[in-house]
Design an enzyme around this catalytic site. Structure first.
Site, PDB file in Angstrom:
ATOM      1  CG  LEU A 125     -20.758  -8.781  -8.538  1.00  0.00           C
ATOM      2  CD1 LEU A 125     -21.661  -7.699  -9.128  1.00  0.00           C
ATOM      3  CD2 LEU A 125     -20.215  -8.314  -7.179  1.00  0.00           C
ATOM      4  N   GLY A 131     -14.790  -8.408 -12.467  1.00  0.00           N
ATOM      5  CA  GLY A 131     -14.577  -9.210 -11.276  1.00  0.00           C
ATOM      6  C   GLY A 131     -14.717  -8.392 -10.016  1.00  0.00           C
ATOM      7  CB  THR A 158     -19.881 -19.559  -4.599  1.00  0.00           C
ATOM      8  OG1 THR A 158     -18.546 -19.085  -4.775  1.00  0.00           O
ATOM      9  CG2 THR A 158     -19.893 -20.550  -3.446  1.00  0.00           C
ATOM     10  CD  GLN A 338      10.723 -24.571   3.083  1.00  0.00           C
ATOM     11  OE1 GLN A 338       9.913 -24.582   2.158  1.00  0.00           O
ATOM     12  NE2 GLN A 338      12.013 -24.805   2.902  1.00  0.00           N
ATOM     13  N   GLY A 342       9.412 -32.680   2.550  1.00  0.00           N
ATOM     14  CA  GLY A 342       8.818 -33.426   1.444  1.00  0.00           C
ATOM     15  C   GLY A 342       7.431 -33.956   1.772  1.00  0.00           C
ATOM     16  CD  GLU A 365     -16.994 -12.527  -0.240  1.00  0.00           C
ATOM     17  OE1 GLU A 365     -17.093 -11.614   0.594  1.00  0.00           O
ATOM     18  OE2 GLU A 365     -17.507 -13.636  -0.096  1.00  0.00           O
ATOM     19  CB  SER A 368      -4.297  -8.661  -2.366  1.00  0.00           C
ATOM     20  OG  SER A 368      -4.514  -9.795  -1.547  1.00  0.00           O
TER      21      SER A 368
END
Length: 387
Positions: A125, A131, A158, A338, A342, A365, A368
């Site tokens: 698609l 998009g 995909t 967090q 490190g 898909e 947001s």
């Protein structure tokens, strides 16, 4: 109504959970390093019926509905997302187009092979200029005698490198009052003029294959037109994407649960100045925020899936679930890094992989931003119609 009772579904879910946690999780590093899902895992996945779990039983699938689908998706999300990507399009956006809109002949030809994993179906698609909103589609299909000739380019497709069948969306006429003029075609991967580009190099989701696909004068017979109708396409895309959004939301919840579990395990054992870091209140606060997000997401996904299956809401609820859960998993993964400090920034640490992998969930898909437009615009239009 699902073809599988809750009693029969329980052992299926238990088997998937066991498979993910005992067979796939220990090999996540191998998947990451090789940028591929090992052949033996793919074979076992097919033997378990996972290439066709959402395909009806009459076509060789398990016949699970979306309420059951999301329970599996939350398990798939617990490990490398490449696992789910391998069979996701067969069950989801590509397979569902055939299940819901295919002619009897098309179902006979393809669905059993899709359900078994013998055929990998790919949903073509997205384009360079289209998009999250399919209305901007530029790939064209032109009638030539009894055939259709397809020209255009698709992007980020995909499973394109391993696909046997492409479910291709193409414009057959300019959008007009009768509809958007988008049709869907079934195009075998070995069709003359079809070219799959090199495998994309992505930020994350190693082992999940995507690539560009170019169609240059690709000729398919009239029987390749899904549903035998030019006007099925846009509706098929929207319906498949709405269902897929609930599935992606569930996947996000699974990834968030894994990030939370890794965080709690690390906080309980890692020490700073002789004290377990999980004893520090600020660390506990971050874990609390993670747990809250995971539980809210899980409840939302289950509610959205139930509304989709009942037909109560197949538009707003899927977008709400995808928006919340994919944003939520980004925050949970960030907190996981967090808390690890490190260590969380180092390759080969699960939370570093999760942090990169889940970033894509807010993009595909429907981004947001598109979900916000669907939700806000949908609510306003509904109210306007009622006035």
């Amino acid at each position: 109504m699902s073809e599988v009772s809750p009693e029969d579904f329980a052992p299926i879910l238990a088997q998937v959970r066991r498979f993910v946690r005992t067979r796939v999780v220990p090999r996540e590093q191998e998947i990451l390093d090789s940028d591929a899902v090992p052949a033996d895992i793919r074979k076992q996945t097919a033997e378990m019926g996972l290439f066709g779990y959402a395909i009806p039983q009459e076509w060789g699938g398990l016949g699970l509905d979306l309420v059951q689908d999301v329970e599996l998706a939350m398990e798939f999300g617990y490990t490398s997302l490449a696992l789910r990507s391998m069979f996701g399009t067969n069950n989801g956006i590509a397979g569902q187009v055939l299940v819901n809109y295919g002619t009897e002949e098309q179902k006979q030809r393809w669905l059993a092979a899709i359900a078994s994993g013998a055929v990998v179906a790919s949903f073509a698609l997205t384009e360079p200029g289209a998009g999250s909103n399919p209305a901007g589609l530029r790939t064209k299909a032109v009638r030539d005698g009894d055939d259709w000739v397809i020209d255009g380019q698709k992007r980020f497709i995909t499973n394109a490198p391993s696909a046997d069948l492409f479910v291709v969306f193409a414009r057959t006429r300019p959008a007009d009052d009768s509809g958007p003029g988008i049709a869907v075609f079934l195009v075998p991967a070995d069709s003359e003029g079809l070219y799959v580009g090199p495998k994309d190099k992505k930020m994350g989701q190693e082992g999940a294959l995507t690539a560009d696909v170019t169609f240059t004068g690709v000729r398919v017979p009239a029987s390749a037109l899904v549903g035998g109708s030019e006007d099925v396409g846009y509706r098929a895309a929207m319906t498949s994407l709405a269902r897929g959004r609930v599935h992606i939301a569930a996947l996000a919840v699974g990834s968030a649960q894994r990030a939370l579990d890794e965080t709690v395990a690390y906080a309980a054992s890692a020490r700073q100045g002789g004290t377990a870091i999980g004893d520090f209140q600020l660390v506990q606060a971050m874990i609390a925020d993670q747990q809250t997000g995971v539980m809210a997401g899980r409840a939302l996904v289950r509610d959205a899936a139930a509304q989709y299956v009942s037909g109560a809401d197949r538009r707003i609820a899927p977008s709400v679930a995808k928006l919340f859960c994919t944003e939520m998993v980004g925050k949970v993964a960030d907190l996981a890094v967090q808390v690890h400090g490190g260590t969380g920034y180092m390759r080969d640490v699960p939370v570093e992989r999760i942090y990169r992998e889940v970033r894509l969930l807010r993009l595909y898909e429907g981004t947001s931003e598109i979900q916000r437009l669907i939700i806000g615009g949908g609510l306003v239009r509904t109210e306007q119609k009622s006035q």
